[in-house]
Motif scaffolding. Structure first.
Motif, PDB file in Angstrom:
ATOM      1  N   VAL A 188       0.822  -1.062   0.065  1.00 35.70           N
ATOM      2  CA  VAL A 188      -0.049  -0.158   0.151  1.00 35.70           C
ATOM      3  C   VAL A 188       0.931   1.116   0.060  1.00 35.70           C
ATOM      4  CG1 VAL A 188      -1.515   1.480   1.457  1.00 35.70           C
ATOM      5  CG2 VAL A 188      -1.968  -0.986   0.923  1.00 35.70           C
ATOM      6  N   TYR A 189       1.758   1.302   0.709  1.00 33.69           N
ATOM      7  CA  TYR A 189       2.816   2.507   0.896  1.00 33.69           C
ATOM      8  C   TYR A 189       3.505   2.540  -0.422  1.00 33.69           C
ATOM      9  CZ  TYR A 189       2.174   2.855   5.972  1.00 33.69           C
ATOM     10  OH  TYR A 189       1.635   2.905   7.327  1.00 33.69           O
ATOM     11  N   MET A 190       4.000   1.503  -0.792  1.00 29.14           N
ATOM     12  CA  MET A 190       4.827   1.645  -2.216  1.00 29.14           C
ATOM     13  C   MET A 190       3.701   2.064  -3.352  1.00 29.14           C
ATOM     14  SD  MET A 190       7.967   0.828  -2.111  1.00 29.14           S
ATOM     15  CE  MET A 190       8.063   0.685  -4.048  1.00 29.14           C
ATOM     16  N   ALA A 191       2.470   1.699  -3.300  1.00 25.26           N
ATOM     17  CA  ALA A 191       1.774   2.077  -4.412  1.00 25.26           C
ATOM     18  C   ALA A 191       1.728   3.688  -4.350  1.00 25.26           C
ATOM     19  CB  ALA A 191       0.363   1.602  -4.194  1.00 25.26           C
ATOM     20  N   ILE A 192       1.127   4.016  -3.038  1.00 24.62           N
ATOM     21  CA  ILE A 192       1.137   5.599  -2.686  1.00 24.62           C
ATOM     22  C   ILE A 192       2.488   6.283  -3.079  1.00 24.62           C
ATOM     23  CG2 ILE A 192       0.831   7.328  -0.942  1.00 24.62           C
ATOM     24  CD1 ILE A 192      -0.798   5.286   0.656  1.00 24.62           C
TER      25      ILE A 192
END
Length: 227
Positions: A137-141
C-alpha cells in the motif's frame, strides 16, 4: 505426498516469510535485493498456493499469479532493470496475493477445532502478511505520489534505489506494531490515512484473531485436564 506437503503448509509459508524479511541480514544488500529477494517472493507464492491447494478456485488464481510473477522476474533479470510499469504489475500481483492469503489464513485459523503448532504458525504468518500488505500500500502511494513519506534514509533513494523498498517495509511493520519511532513520517493526507488504517488493522488482528486462538487454547487445555 500432497497431503504431507499440505500438513506443513504453515511451516513452509512461515519460513519463506522470514527469509523474505530477514534474508538481507545474511546476504549483501545489493545481491539480495536484485537476485535473491525475487526468488524468495516466488517461493512464498508457491507456499501460498500450497496453503490454499484444497480450494480449487483460489488454487488456479494463485497459479496464474505465480506464473505472472515468474515472467516478470525473468523479464527484469534479462533486461537487468525494473521499469516503472513492471514495478506496478509486480506490486499488484504481490498485493493481491497477500490480501487473499491473509483472508485464507485467518479463515483456517478461525475455524480450526484445535490449537496446535500449525495454528500458531498460521496466526503469526497472518500478522506478517498484514505488514507486507501495508508495505505494498505504501509503495503504491509513493509510486503514484512521490515524496509522500519523509525521514529515515529515504533521502538516499536516488543513489541507492533499493532504499525506498527497505524503508517502507520497515515503516509498515513499525506502524502495524504501533511502535512509532517517528524516524519516518507520512507527509500527504493519503499516506497519513493509510498509516491510520494499517495501525487499526494490526490492533484488530491482535484483539480479535489472537484472542480467539488464545480462548480456544484455554478451553482445550481445561478439557484435556479434565480428561
Amino acid at each position: 505426498m500432497k497431503d504431507k506437503l499440505y500438513n506443513i503448509r504453515f511451516d513452509f509459508f512461515f519460513i519463506t516469510q522470514l527469509a523474505v524479511l530477514f534474508g538481507s541480514l545474511f546476504i549483501p544488500g545489493e545481491i539480495f535485493d536484485r537476485s535473491i529477494a525475487p526468488i524468495l517472493f516466488l517461493l512464498n507464492l508457491i507456499a501460498g498456493i500450497l496453503l490454499i491447494s484444497k480450494r480449487k478456485e483460489l488454487f488456479w488464481f494463485f497459479l496464474v499469479l505465480l506464473a505472472g510473477g515468474s515472467v516478470i522476474f525473468g523479464f527484469a533479470q534479462a533486461n537487468n532493470e525494473m521499469t516503472l510499469d513492471i514495478s506496478y504489475i509486480q506490486f499488484g500481483i504481490y498485493f493481491a496475493f497477500y490480501l487473499l492469503i491473509s483472508y485464507e489464513i485467518i479463515k483456517q485459523v478461525w475455524h480450526s477445532p484445535i490449537v496446535d503448532r500449525k495454528v500458531i504458525l498460521g496466526m503469526i504468518s497472518g500478522f506478517i502478511c498484514l505488514g507486507l500488505i501495508g508495505f505494498y500500500v505504501y509503495m503504491a502511494i509513493e509510486l503514484t505520489n512521490p515524496s509522500s513519506f519523509d525521514g529515515g534514509l529515504l533521502h538516499m533513494q536516488e543513489t541507492h534505489p533499493h532504499t525506498l523498498t527497505e524503508q517502507l517495509m520497515y515503516f509498515s511493520f513499525i506502524t502495524l506494531l504501533t511502535i512509532g519511532y517517528g524516524d519516518i513520517v507520512p507527509i500527504t493526507p493519503l499516506a497519513q490515512k493509510a498509516s491510520i488504517l494499517i495501525g487499526l488493522v494490526g490492533q484488530f488482528y491482535l484483539v480479535i484473531v489472537t484472542a480467539v486462538v488464545v480462548g480456544k487454547f484455554i478451553n482445550q487445555y481445561h478439557t484435556n485436564s479434565k480428561n
